[in-house]
Design a protein around this motif. Structure first.
Motif, PDB file in Angstrom:
ATOM      1  N   UNK A  74       0.846  -1.191   0.000  1.00  0.00           N
ATOM      2  CA  UNK A  74       0.000   0.000   0.000  1.00  0.00           C
ATOM      3  C   UNK A  74       0.886   1.246   0.000  1.00  0.00           C
ATOM      4  N   UNK A  75       1.113   1.856  -1.155  1.00  0.00           N
ATOM      5  CA  UNK A  75       1.839   3.135  -1.165  1.00  0.00           C
ATOM      6  C   UNK A  75       0.866   4.300  -0.956  1.00  0.00           C
ATOM      7  N   UNK A  76       1.375   5.406  -0.451  1.00  0.00           N
ATOM      8  CA  UNK A  76       0.596   6.647  -0.335  1.00  0.00           C
ATOM      9  C   UNK A  76       1.465   7.786  -0.836  1.00  0.00           C
ATOM     10  N   UNK A  77       0.864   8.691  -1.608  1.00  0.00           N
ATOM     11  CA  UNK A  77       1.624   9.780  -2.232  1.00  0.00           C
ATOM     12  C   UNK A  77       1.117  11.134  -1.738  1.00  0.00           C
ATOM     13  N   UNK A  78       2.070  11.999  -1.386  1.00  0.00           N
ATOM     14  CA  UNK A  78       1.754  13.370  -0.997  1.00  0.00           C
ATOM     15  C   UNK A  78       2.479  14.296  -1.974  1.00  0.00           C
ATOM     16  N   UNK A  79       1.707  15.115  -2.687  1.00  0.00           N
ATOM     17  CA  UNK A  79       2.276  16.028  -3.674  1.00  0.00           C
ATOM     18  C   UNK A  79       2.440  17.429  -3.081  1.00  0.00           C
ATOM     19  N   UNK A  80       3.050  18.304  -3.882  1.00  0.00           N
ATOM     20  CA  UNK A  80       3.185  19.709  -3.482  1.00  0.00           C
ATOM     21  C   UNK A  80       1.817  20.327  -3.239  1.00  0.00           C
ATOM     22  N   UNK A 143      -1.912  13.412   7.246  1.00  0.00           N
ATOM     23  CA  UNK A 143      -2.789  12.565   8.053  1.00  0.00           C
ATOM     24  C   UNK A 143      -3.590  11.614   7.177  1.00  0.00           C
ATOM     25  N   UNK A 144      -4.090  12.114   6.042  1.00  0.00           N
ATOM     26  CA  UNK A 144      -4.861  11.267   5.126  1.00  0.00           C
ATOM     27  C   UNK A 144      -3.995  10.135   4.582  1.00  0.00           C
ATOM     28  N   UNK A 145      -2.735  10.452   4.276  1.00  0.00           N
ATOM     29  CA  UNK A 145      -1.829   9.426   3.756  1.00  0.00           C
ATOM     30  C   UNK A 145      -1.491   8.398   4.831  1.00  0.00           C
ATOM     31  N   UNK A 146      -1.212   8.858   6.047  1.00  0.00           N
ATOM     32  CA  UNK A 146      -0.825   7.944   7.114  1.00  0.00           C
ATOM     33  C   UNK A 146      -1.980   7.064   7.586  1.00  0.00           C
ATOM     34  N   UNK A 147      -3.199   7.577   7.466  1.00  0.00           N
ATOM     35  CA  UNK A 147      -4.362   6.868   7.992  1.00  0.00           C
ATOM     36  C   UNK A 147      -4.576   5.512   7.335  1.00  0.00           C
ATOM     37  N   UNK A 148      -4.179   5.377   6.073  1.00  0.00           N
ATOM     38  CA  UNK A 148      -4.381   4.091   5.392  1.00  0.00           C
ATOM     39  C   UNK A 148      -3.272   3.100   5.728  1.00  0.00           C
ATOM     40  N   UNK A 149      -2.344   3.510   6.607  1.00  0.00           N
ATOM     41  CA  UNK A 149      -1.228   2.677   7.046  1.00  0.00           C
ATOM     42  C   UNK A 149      -0.428   2.157   5.845  1.00  0.00           C
ATOM     43  N   UNK A 150       0.166   3.074   5.100  1.00  0.00           N
ATOM     44  CA  UNK A 150       0.898   2.666   3.888  1.00  0.00           C
ATOM     45  C   UNK A 150       2.192   1.936   4.234  1.00  0.00           C
TER      46      UNK A 150
END
Length: 260
Positions: A74-80, A143-150
């Motif tokens: 499960x990857x999670x991406x945070x953009x600019x 927080x949204x990215x971390x919540x899915x436990x990537x």
């Protein structure tokens, strides 16, 4: 689990129909709990490599795989740009991925509350993105990215749009968050000081076609890197990276001038 990139090449076709090689012969391993920063001159393919690692693009050749995986990665991406839904409040933005994953109402409540507290936004549940500062919006995105436990957190210049003071604060908060989560992270930045303050390893990339020229390892604990007694050591890392970038940037400029 471990991210392994082997013999990766990436080509694009421009508007004139010409094939451009953006990445060439990339071999990189990101171990569990590594914090790896990608640094190089503009146009070297850093963001492309990040998007490939996140599955948003497919390579022309080579492989990207997770090894020692016990479940589907499960990857999670945070953009600019945080990509927050402007019509949703903070709570609903964080809950979005969890709802899609089928969390029960109780699980949603507990998980969203936990990550709101983790990023210091408890009490802002009902606020909308336009009511928040840039730093607060980026914290919602984190927080949204971390919540899915990537299994892998991918960050593409997440603080570049912030003012200098807010950027420094966000760097400190990211260090604090990482110390709590030890989340495997691949981080793209043009800011050399930021890379040195955050990363365990710094991947130095060449100008296009992007290749890995060197990998610097920083063993100094993150919490100590801002201390005065380590200023000289930090400055030596910054200088080494700057020499790499400035040399390639100058060569790229000369190449353009020769073709004018």
């Amino acid at each position: 689990m471990k991210l392994v990139i082997e013999n990766l090449n990436m080509d694009f076709t421009n508007k004139q129909g010409q094939q451009l090689t953006v990445l060439k012969d990339i071999n990189l391993a990101v171990a569990e709990e590594d914090f790896v920063a990608l640094v190089g001159p503009s146009g070297c393919g850093k963001s492309t490599l990040l998007n490939l690692a996140g599955g948003l693009l497919q390579p022309t050749s080579g492989t990207i795989k997770f090894v020692e995986a016990q479940h589907e990665p499960r990857p999670a991406i945070i953009f600019q740009e945080t990509g927050l839904f402007p019509w949703c409040n903070v709570w609903d933005n964080i809950a979005f991925g969890l709802e899609a994953a089928g969390y029960s109402p109780q699980q949603l409540q507990e998980t969203v509350a936990h990550y709101l507290q983790l990023v210091g936004l408890s009490g802002f549940e009902q606020a909308y993105p336009h009511q928040l500062s840039g730093g607060m919006r980026q914290r919602v995105g984190i927080a949204r990215a971390l919540a899915i436990k990537p299994d892998l957190l991918l960050m593409d210049e997440p603080f570049s749009a912030l003012d200098a003071q807010t950027r420094t604060i966000m760097q400190e908060e990211l260090i604090s968050l990482w110390e709590k989560t030890h989340l495997t992270t691949l981080y793209v930045t043009h800011n050399i000081q930021e890379a040195v303050m955050l990363a365990d390893k710094i991947v130095l990339m060449s100008r296009r076609p992007g290749q890995i020229k060197d990998i610097l390892t920083i063993s100094l604990p993150r919490a100590e890197r801002s201390l005065p007694q380590h200023a000289e050591e930090i400055a030596s890392y910054v200088q080494a990276i700057w020499q790499h970038i400035s040399s390639d940037a100058h060569a790229a400029l000369l190449e353009v001038e020769e073709n004018v």
